[in-house]
Structures are given as structure tokens and as C-alpha cells.
Design a protein around this motif. Sequence first.
Motif, PDB file in Angstrom:
ATOM      1  N   TRP A  43      13.657  50.155   8.942  1.00 26.37           N
ATOM      2  CA  TRP A  43      12.724  49.770  10.001  1.00 26.37           C
ATOM      3  C   TRP A  43      12.775  50.711  11.197  1.00 26.37           C
ATOM      4  O   TRP A  43      12.613  50.305  12.342  1.00 26.37           O
ATOM      5  CB  TRP A  43      12.986  48.323  10.446  1.00 26.37           C
ATOM      6  CG  TRP A  43      13.044  47.350   9.330  1.00 26.37           C
ATOM      7  CD1 TRP A  43      14.130  46.711   8.838  1.00 26.37           C
ATOM      8  CD2 TRP A  43      11.934  46.894   8.521  1.00 26.37           C
ATOM      9  NE1 TRP A  43      13.794  45.886   7.787  1.00 26.37           N
ATOM     10  CE2 TRP A  43      12.443  45.978   7.570  1.00 26.37           C
ATOM     11  CE3 TRP A  43      10.561  47.174   8.516  1.00 26.37           C
ATOM     12  CZ2 TRP A  43      11.646  45.343   6.626  1.00 26.37           C
ATOM     13  CZ3 TRP A  43       9.765  46.539   7.577  1.00 26.37           C
ATOM     14  CH2 TRP A  43      10.301  45.639   6.653  1.00 26.37           C
ATOM     15  N   CYS A  44      13.009  52.004  10.939  1.00 29.92           N
ATOM     16  CA  CYS A  44      13.011  53.016  11.998  1.00 29.92           C
ATOM     17  C   CYS A  44      11.671  53.744  12.016  1.00 29.92           C
ATOM     18  O   CYS A  44      10.962  53.789  11.009  1.00 29.92           O
ATOM     19  CB  CYS A  44      14.129  54.029  11.778  1.00 29.92           C
ATOM     20  SG  CYS A  44      15.785  53.309  11.813  1.00 29.92           S
ATOM     21  N   ASN A  45      11.352  54.352  13.149  1.00 30.43           N
ATOM     22  CA  ASN A  45      10.138  55.168  13.245  1.00 30.43           C
ATOM     23  C   ASN A  45      10.411  56.371  14.143  1.00 30.43           C
ATOM     24  O   ASN A  45      10.856  56.216  15.284  1.00 30.43           O
ATOM     25  CB  ASN A  45       8.963  54.369  13.816  1.00 30.43           C
ATOM     26  CG  ASN A  45       7.652  55.129  13.678  1.00 30.43           C
ATOM     27  OD1 ASN A  45       7.100  55.254  12.597  1.00 30.43           O
ATOM     28  ND2 ASN A  45       7.150  55.647  14.788  1.00 30.43           N
ATOM     29  N   LEU A  46      10.162  57.569  13.598  1.00 32.49           N
ATOM     30  CA  LEU A  46      10.306  58.803  14.363  1.00 32.49           C
ATOM     31  C   LEU A  46       8.913  59.257  14.782  1.00 32.49           C
ATOM     32  O   LEU A  46       8.052  59.493  13.935  1.00 32.49           O
ATOM     33  CB  LEU A  46      10.985  59.882  13.518  1.00 32.49           C
ATOM     34  CG  LEU A  46      12.339  59.526  12.898  1.00 32.49           C
ATOM     35  CD1 LEU A  46      12.928  60.728  12.182  1.00 32.49           C
ATOM     36  CD2 LEU A  46      13.297  58.989  13.938  1.00 32.49           C
ATOM     37  N   GLY A  47       8.699  59.381  16.084  1.00 29.68           N
ATOM     38  CA  GLY A  47       7.391  59.768  16.594  1.00 29.68           C
ATOM     39  C   GLY A  47       6.987  61.174  16.192  1.00 29.68           C
ATOM     40  O   GLY A  47       7.821  61.990  15.765  1.00 29.68           O
ATOM     41  N   ALA A  48       5.693  61.482  16.328  1.00 27.76           N
ATOM     42  CA  ALA A  48       5.162  62.785  15.944  1.00 27.76           C
ATOM     43  C   ALA A  48       5.916  63.911  16.643  1.00 27.76           C
ATOM     44  O   ALA A  48       6.257  63.811  17.822  1.00 27.76           O
ATOM     45  CB  ALA A  48       3.675  62.861  16.293  1.00 27.76           C
ATOM     46  N   ASP A  49       6.193  64.975  15.861  1.00 30.61           N
ATOM     47  CA  ASP A  49       6.881  66.165  16.361  1.00 30.61           C
ATOM     48  C   ASP A  49       8.310  65.892  16.826  1.00 30.61           C
ATOM     49  O   ASP A  49       8.852  66.634  17.651  1.00 30.61           O
ATOM     50  CB  ASP A  49       6.087  66.849  17.477  1.00 30.61           C
ATOM     51  CG  ASP A  49       4.858  67.563  16.920  1.00 30.61           C
ATOM     52  OD1 ASP A  49       4.973  68.213  15.870  1.00 30.61           O
ATOM     53  OD2 ASP A  49       3.781  67.444  17.541  1.00 30.61           O
ATOM     54  N   THR A  50       8.924  64.840  16.309  1.00 31.57           N
ATOM     55  CA  THR A  50      10.360  64.670  16.532  1.00 31.57           C
ATOM     56  C   THR A  50      11.105  65.775  15.789  1.00 31.57           C
ATOM     57  O   THR A  50      10.834  66.036  14.614  1.00 31.57           O
ATOM     58  CB  THR A  50      10.822  63.294  16.016  1.00 31.57           C
ATOM     59  OG1 THR A  50      10.242  62.271  16.826  1.00 31.57           O
ATOM     60  CG2 THR A  50      12.348  63.169  16.061  1.00 31.57           C
ATOM     61  N   ASN A  51      12.033  66.416  16.460  1.00 35.60           N
ATOM     62  CA  ASN A  51      12.831  67.486  15.849  1.00 35.60           C
ATOM     63  C   ASN A  51      14.314  67.211  16.057  1.00 35.60           C
ATOM     64  O   ASN A  51      14.739  66.811  17.140  1.00 35.60           O
ATOM     65  CB  ASN A  51      12.469  68.842  16.462  1.00 35.60           C
ATOM     66  CG  ASN A  51      11.181  69.384  15.877  1.00 35.60           C
ATOM     67  OD1 ASN A  51      11.136  69.828  14.740  1.00 35.60           O
ATOM     68  ND2 ASN A  51      10.107  69.334  16.677  1.00 35.60           N
ATOM     69  N   CYS A  52      15.088  67.442  14.991  1.00 36.68           N
ATOM     70  CA  CYS A  52      16.499  67.087  14.993  1.00 36.68           C
ATOM     71  C   CYS A  52      17.322  68.303  14.590  1.00 36.68           C
ATOM     72  O   CYS A  52      17.189  68.791  13.460  1.00 36.68           O
ATOM     73  CB  CYS A  52      16.760  65.942  14.029  1.00 36.68           C
ATOM     74  SG  CYS A  52      15.661  64.531  14.282  1.00 36.68           S
ATOM     75  N   SER A  53      18.182  68.777  15.470  1.00 38.11           N
ATOM     76  CA  SER A  53      19.051  69.899  15.150  1.00 38.11           C
ATOM     77  C   SER A  53      20.133  69.454  14.175  1.00 38.11           C
ATOM     78  O   SER A  53      20.678  68.355  14.291  1.00 38.11           O
ATOM     79  CB  SER A  53      19.696  70.440  16.418  1.00 38.11           C
ATOM     80  OG  SER A  53      20.690  71.396  16.101  1.00 38.11           O
ATOM     81  N   ASN A  54      20.432  70.307  13.205  1.00 33.05           N
ATOM     82  CA  ASN A  54      21.527  70.010  12.273  1.00 33.05           C
ATOM     83  C   ASN A  54      22.564  71.139  12.221  1.00 33.05           C
ATOM     84  O   ASN A  54      23.437  71.123  11.368  1.00 33.05           O
ATOM     85  CB  ASN A  54      20.981  69.742  10.869  1.00 33.05           C
ATOM     86  CG  ASN A  54      20.277  70.955  10.271  1.00 33.05           C
ATOM     87  OD1 ASN A  54      19.852  71.869  10.981  1.00 33.05           O
ATOM     88  ND2 ASN A  54      20.149  70.965   8.959  1.00 33.05           N
ATOM     89  N   LEU A  55      22.468  72.111  13.139  1.00 35.83           N
ATOM     90  CA  LEU A  55      23.367  73.273  13.146  1.00 35.83           C
ATOM     91  C   LEU A  55      23.600  73.702  14.587  1.00 35.83           C
ATOM     92  O   LEU A  55      22.648  73.887  15.353  1.00 35.83           O
ATOM     93  CB  LEU A  55      22.747  74.424  12.349  1.00 35.83           C
ATOM     94  CG  LEU A  55      23.486  75.759  12.347  1.00 35.83           C
ATOM     95  CD1 LEU A  55      24.813  75.638  11.598  1.00 35.83           C
ATOM     96  CD2 LEU A  55      22.622  76.857  11.730  1.00 35.83           C
ATOM     97  N   LYS A  56      24.874  73.867  14.961  1.00 39.48           N
ATOM     98  CA  LYS A  56      25.190  74.316  16.315  1.00 39.48           C
ATOM     99  C   LYS A  56      24.878  75.799  16.460  1.00 39.48           C
ATOM    100  O   LYS A  56      24.979  76.572  15.498  1.00 39.48           O
ATOM    101  CB  LYS A  56      26.667  74.051  16.609  1.00 39.48           C
ATOM    102  CG  LYS A  56      27.037  72.572  16.591  1.00 39.48           C
ATOM    103  CD  LYS A  56      28.489  72.343  16.910  1.00 39.48           C
ATOM    104  CE  LYS A  56      28.781  72.632  18.368  1.00 39.48           C
ATOM    105  NZ  LYS A  56      30.149  72.200  18.756  1.00 39.48           N
ATOM    106  N   ASN A  57      24.526  76.217  17.666  1.00 38.39           N
ATOM    107  CA  ASN A  57      24.171  77.615  17.905  1.00 38.39           C
ATOM    108  C   ASN A  57      25.324  78.570  17.624  1.00 38.39           C
ATOM    109  O   ASN A  57      25.117  79.745  17.312  1.00 38.39           O
ATOM    110  CB  ASN A  57      23.714  77.804  19.359  1.00 38.39           C
ATOM    111  CG  ASN A  57      22.313  77.256  19.584  1.00 38.39           C
ATOM    112  OD1 ASN A  57      21.634  76.887  18.639  1.00 38.39           O
ATOM    113  ND2 ASN A  57      21.902  77.182  20.850  1.00 38.39           N
TER     114      ASN A  57
END
Length: 397
Positions: A267-281
Amino acid sequence: MHYLLFDDPCRDRLLPFTHTRPVADIRCGILTMRERWELCIQNTTGTLTEGYLQKVYPLNAGNDNVYINGAVFGNPAMAAAIHTLQPGQKLVKGDLTIAVRIATSDLAISEFHTHILPLPAQYFEGDVYALKNAWDIFSLNDRALRDDFRLVTQGRKSAEIPGGVTVTGKDHLFIEEGANIYAGCVINAATGPVYIGKDTEILEGSLMRGPIAMCGHNVVKMGAKIYGATTLGPGCKAGGEINNVVFFANSNKAHDGYLGNAVIGEWCNLGADTNCSNLKNNYAEVKVWDEAANRSVYTGLTFCGLMMGDHSKCGINTMFNTGTIVGVSCNIFGGGFPEKFVPSFSWGGSEGITKYDFNRAMETAARMMERKGRKLSEEEIELYKHIYMTGYLTKDK
């Protein structure tokens, strides 16, 4: 004989997902841990879990009970070994208890683990793997998908591949009756099996690279790019770019934006253009917030993205840092990055967070569930009230 799935002591390390469910109802692969065990033992199961969850997940014990570890990935060989257990015996692999057969049915979960310690053991010789931490849900998803694909499709015939769909590795693609795959889609099952569940719709131009599971009543939006190992639980919508993500059920990431090495509850919802980093710089090992221990812990992973508990939402253009943990029933919005740990029932974002009003949170939850033909029960409201009263934690600064 009654079969009961018990919570392994690792349950606190599986937060925020075990706030709202026993360990056995976590999805990893095509199936939940419970669904896999029930398929292997050919029986239904009850649950031994935390007291506040028991009304929603009843025990259903009797006078002869086989308790099975809900964190262990079941298979037919283990099921066969469990069926040989005599009263008062347990099945183990190393220091991991797989199952135990006892008459006792009145123990709380905290007492249960102490009670079974001295019991005589049978030793299982085959391979065993189990969930230990929240990030294992996506890290073990590749293996679980491949194992589940064999288990679910064995002896069965796939529906026909529709015209205009490009498929590589056809022998590793299984389509359930009622699924619709539209022309222009490209499916690569040579890199891993692809399972497409009943009444799933894959719209034009979607690109998929296995292993992937769509567990039924899913919608993959036009032009979506989905890499393995990804699972869309029942009732989920997916769009944009997704890589190694597990969606439990009835959650949506329907628009553009990137999500990788992540777990999204129900029952989650991610809004349009949600971006999630998965790697540290700096490519360093990712640390995440351990809610039970109230401190950051190392994951041993270079890639680790968002882990979001049930009924949480985020607004358009939300950005999440590497290794962000979002609790249950959060509403996140605004510019910038929110904190890497967002406690359950939070309202706000990078500019500040307040506690989400409980009644408003339940109204939102009920409305979303009604859209899928589900009703929020009084028992579930009581469960969420417990989390609201006890689980709103803030980090030590």
C-alpha cells in the motif's frame, strides 16, 4: 497436525517490514515465505508472532504442532525432513532452528525460543538460506526467484507468447492465463526466468531483463525498464527504471524515476519522478539505520537503496539518499533529501517532520485499500495504533 510459522529472532533486524507482519509474510522471490512453506508442506499454516500482531495473524495451534521458522526459505527436501520429526524433536542446520515438533501451544514468542533450546536435534544436510536483515530481501531475491520459478511452474505449460513480443530464452518465460503482453515489449529470459502472473498487463514498449516475477494483477506502464532481480507482488504498478526491487503487494511506482536495490512494502505510492540513490558517491559500504538497535549499521553492500514500510507515500520529485529507511504510514514531500531514517507516522520532509495524525493516516489507508476492494479491519487499526503509540522513534543526535 498443526503447522505454525514462528518469528525468528532476526525479526527486529527486518524492520520496518515486521512492524506490520510476521517474518513469514515477507515476500522474496515469487512467493512470500509463508506461501512457499505451504506449497512445500501441502498444508495451511498458523502464526506465532508478537502479541499485537496475533489478532490479525492467528496462532491456530492444536495438541500436536510443528513450528517452522518463517525466516527460512522452504523447499521440498526440508519439508520431507520436517515430516519425519517425532514429538519433542527439532530440525536444525548449524545453530539455525528450521522446525520443531511440540505439543505446547501457550507460549509467547519470547518464551518459545528459550523453551526449544534443550530439545534433541535432527540435522539437515542440505543447503539452507534465510532472511537475517532487511536488505536480504532484495539481496536474496535473485536466488529466490530462480528457486520459486522451478517450484511454481514444474509440470505446467505456459500460455502462448503474443504476437509482436520479442522474447529471448523462451524456455524460461512462464505466462499465466489471463495475462496481456502488448506488441513492442522485449523480454530477455535468458538472463533469468520471467514469471508473468494472472491478469497482469504489460503495456507497449516495456523492456524486461530477468529474473523477474509479476505475481498477478500487475500493470507495467509503457516504456518501463525493469532489470532483475525484481518482484512485483500482487496488485502493483511499475513504470520508469527499476533494478533489483521487491514490491510486496498493492504498491505503485507508476511513473518515471529510478528505484534500485530496494524493498517497498504494501500500500505504498511513489510520486512521479521519485528518484532513489543506491550508490554512494565515494563507492563506500552503505550503512543504514537499525531501528531496534537505535544506531547505524554496516550492510556489507555497495548498492543499497530505499526500504519503505507499509502505507507510506511520497510526493512528486522526491529524492531519497542511499540506504534510506522509511517507516510505516509516512507522508513525505518537499524539496531536498529527507533524513536517512524516517520514523513511522512521519509527516513532512527535509524541511522538518512532525507526527502524522493517526486518524488522518487511517483514513488515507482505508481509501487506498478501498480502491483495491479491501476494507481496513478493526484488528488492523488496532495493530497500527500499537505502532503509532510505541514505534515513533527519533535518532540519537
